[in-house]
Structure formats: structure tokens, C-alpha cells
Design an enzyme around this catalytic site. Structure first.
Site, short mmCIF file in Angstrom:
data_model
loop_
_atom_site.label_atom_id
_atom_site.label_comp_id
_atom_site.label_asym_id
_atom_site.label_seq_id
_atom_site.Cartn_x
_atom_site.Cartn_y
_atom_site.Cartn_z
N HIS A 37 18.11 29.98 -9.26
CA HIS A 37 17.04 30.99 -9.30
C HIS A 37 17.27 31.96 -10.47
O HIS A 37 16.34 32.33 -11.19
CB HIS A 37 17.02 31.82 -8.02
CG HIS A 37 16.65 31.06 -6.79
ND1 HIS A 37 17.53 30.85 -5.76
CD2 HIS A 37 15.49 30.47 -6.42
CE1 HIS A 37 16.93 30.17 -4.79
NE2 HIS A 37 15.69 29.92 -5.17
N ASP A 150 13.06 20.57 -6.95
CA ASP A 150 11.89 20.23 -6.14
C ASP A 150 10.88 19.52 -7.05
O ASP A 150 9.82 20.06 -7.37
CB ASP A 150 11.29 21.50 -5.53
CG ASP A 150 12.27 22.17 -4.59
OD1 ASP A 150 12.48 21.65 -3.50
OD2 ASP A 150 12.85 23.21 -4.98
N GLN A 153 7.41 19.12 -5.73
CA GLN A 153 6.72 20.42 -5.66
C GLN A 153 6.16 20.80 -7.03
O GLN A 153 5.04 21.32 -7.14
CB GLN A 153 7.68 21.49 -5.15
CG GLN A 153 7.13 22.91 -5.24
CD GLN A 153 7.99 23.92 -4.51
OE1 GLN A 153 7.89 24.05 -3.30
NE2 GLN A 153 8.85 24.64 -5.23
N SER A 186 19.41 26.99 -1.60
CA SER A 186 19.63 28.08 -0.63
C SER A 186 20.21 27.52 0.66
O SER A 186 20.92 28.22 1.39
CB SER A 186 18.30 28.78 -0.32
OG SER A 186 17.73 29.23 -1.52
O1 PAF Z 1 10.50 26.41 -3.82
C1 PAF Z 1 10.39 27.35 -3.00
O2 PAF Z 1 11.32 28.15 -2.80
C2 PAF Z 1 9.10 27.51 -2.24
O3 PAF Z 1 8.54 26.27 -1.93
C3 PAF Z 1 8.07 28.40 -2.96
C4 PAF Z 1 7.62 27.80 -4.28
C5 PAF Z 1 8.67 29.77 -3.22
C6 PAF Z 1 6.83 28.58 -2.08
O4 PAF Z 1 7.15 29.17 -0.86
#
Ligand code: PAF
Length: 282
Positions: A37, A150, A153, A186
Site C-alpha cells: 500500500h 488483485d 480486480q 493485509s
Molecule cells: O483492494 C482492496 O483493498 C479493495 O477491494 C478496494 C479496492 C479498496 C475496494 O474495497
């Protein structure tokens, strides 16, 4: 760094920045921050005038109530880490701020979400697309930053940005790993010592698959699955070799290939992937 907790306060702040001509970088997170992050935040700080980081454990993207309950929540530590990393505003809303009313709209990303995480976590990407859309409307960023751990995602959010004409640049950053190869997540902090010791096997399995890819996707998959079979504490949920753009098993010439897995270790579900560059056609 300011901490804002209401949607109205965040909207007022981002409106002021927009009027002043500031470029806004945005890093959406669910907290329990790690170096992966922080690298996104640093990249956002380097390329924008101001940076918003959201910390919100989004209930609508969890298809497993236990996983939602156990998701680590350490806002004070997160805030400390962000203060040192170039974050301008930490947005930490309550669920009521994001969901004043239950949502009705349903997203359907077609084939992109019928595989891997989408296939194994029904409703997951609907929840992700819902919250990411809401956050994009509140923050109105010029650039939004996501981690490639991800991978699916990122593909879904790219489609979301394109289909709904969000006026922003999507920046995807490589997975950050521990020294032993474990992808930072996490959820890693929930691993007991024994599970943590086994966890690097996931990346090793992906590397085996990548090494076998020239023999074909089935051989690559088989090599990784055979490797993991020697570690009974790892319960493989899926391991897929797919076109990195379409996420489908049919590999398109010239496209990169992504090898993705999800596995359970001591009650914790982890995902990881490696990307193999596409070969140029002869
Ligand atoms: O990747 C994440 O931590 C979550 O899927 C996100 C993009 C913050 C959406 O809740």
C-alpha cells in the site's frame, strides 16, 4: 495529514482542490496497510499534488461473514504509517457514510468476472465495483492506484472506468513481496507461525508454472498443482492459467499470460499471481 470521516467533508475538500487546479491521487484500501500500500501512496504523492487514501472495510464485497468479521482493523497504526508517506487526507468513513441506503444497482462484468475470484466469491466484484464507484464520485481523482496482486480486480476496475467514463487514469503497480516471496497482503497478519512458514510455497508454485509455460498451459498448471500437493496444510481453491487481458483460458497470441491462485492456509485465504510476458509472433 487530515483525517476525514464524512462523505460531505471529503467532497468539500476535493471540490476545493479541483477549483485550485490541484491534481488528486487516490489510493483506495481496506486498511491494515503494508509496504505494498505504501508504495502506491508514494507513487501517488510523486505524481499528484495531493493524495487521498481511503480505509474502509467494505461489507458488500465479502461473501463470507467470518472473513469480514476477522478482517484486520488497525486505523491508528494505518494513520501513523500514512503520515510518514505523503498522504494528504485519510478518509475513514463509517458504513453509514458510504451506504446511507442499501444499494440496488447490480454490476455484471460478463466473462471477466465468471472466472477465478468472481467464480469463487459470488457478489464480490459487485461489491468492489459499487464501493469503488462511490469512492471515485466522492474523491474525483485524476489518478487512482491499485495493486496487481488483485489482478482480476484491476481488470474489473479498468472495465468500470471505461464503461462509466470515469475521467481518471488507472495506475496498476506490481505486487510487493516479502523477502521469502510471499505477496504482501493485509490478511498475512492473520497467519499463525506454521501457516506463515508454508505461505511462500504459493509463489514458488506460481514460479514453477511460469517455468513450464512453454510446454503449454495444462503442463504449467499441472506442475504447480503437483508441487503444492506435497504441502497438505495448503488447500488450493483454484489455480488458473489465463490470458492476462481477457482472463479467459484461451491464450491470445501476443498477450501476456497471468497465472493466478487462491489457497487456504490455517483458515486464511490468500491469493497471488505471476504475469509472463507474451511472446512476439514469428
Ligand atoms: O483492494 C482492496 O483493498 C479493495 O477491494 C478496494 C479496492 C479498496 C475496494 O474495497
Amino acid at each position: 495529514m487530515e483525517i476525514l470521516e464524512t462523505a460531505a467533508a471529503l467532497q468539500a475538500q476535493t471540490e476545493t482542490w479541483r477549483r485550485a487546479g490541484h491534481r488528486i491521487g487516490f489510493v483506495p484500501t481496506m486498511g491494515a496497510l503494508h509496504e505494498g500500500h505504501l508504495q502506491l501512496v508514494k507513487a501517488a504523492a510523486a505524481a499528484n499534488d495531493v493524495v487521498v487514501v481511503s480505509v474502509f472495510v467494505n461489507p458488500t464485497q465479502f461473501n463470507n461473514t467470518e472473513d469480514f468479521k476477522l478482517y484486520p482493523r488497525v486505523l491508528d497504526t494505518d494513520a501513523e504509517m500514512l503520515r510518514a508517506t505523503g498522504c494528504t487526507v485519510l478518509f475513514a468513513p463509517t458504513p453509514e457514510q458510504i451506504y446511507p441506503r442499501p444499494t440496488v444497482l447490480q454490476f455484471d462484468f460478463g466473462p471477466l468476472e465468471r472466472v477465478m475470484e468472481g467464480a469463487h466469491r459470488p457478489g464480490h466484484f459487485n461489491g468492489v465495483a459499487t464501493v469503488v464507484s462511490k469512492l471515485f464520485h466522492l474523491v474525483r481523482p485524476h489518478r487512482a492506484y491499485f495493486g496487481q496482486k488483485d489482478w482480476q480486480q484491476v481488470a474489473i476496475v479498468r472495465q468500470l472506468v471505461q464503461d462509466l467514463s470515469f475521467d481518471l487514469e488507472l495506475v496498476a503497480a506490481p505486487t510487493v513481496r516479502e523477502a521469502d516471496g510471499l505477496a504482501m497482503s493485509s490478511r498475512n497478519r492473520r497467519l499463525a507461525a506454521e501457516a506463515r512458514a508454508s505461505a511462500p510455497r504459493l509463489y514458488q508454485a506460481l514460479q514453477r508454472a511460469a517455468q513450464q509455460l512453454s510446454a503449454g498451459p495444462a503442463a504449467a498448471r499441472a506442475a504447480a498443482v503437483a508441487f503444492l500437493r506435497d504441502f497438505p496444510d495448503i488447500e488450493l481453491e483454484y489455480l488458473e492459467v489465463a490470458d492476462a487481458e481477457t482472463l479467459q483460458p484461451e491464450l491470445q497470441p501476443g498477450h501476456a499470460v497471468v497465472i493466478c491462485l487462491a489457497a487456504w492456509l490455517g483458515g486464511v485465504r490468500l491469493i497471488d499471481n505471476v504475469v509472463v510476458a507474451g511472446r512476439k509472433e514469428a
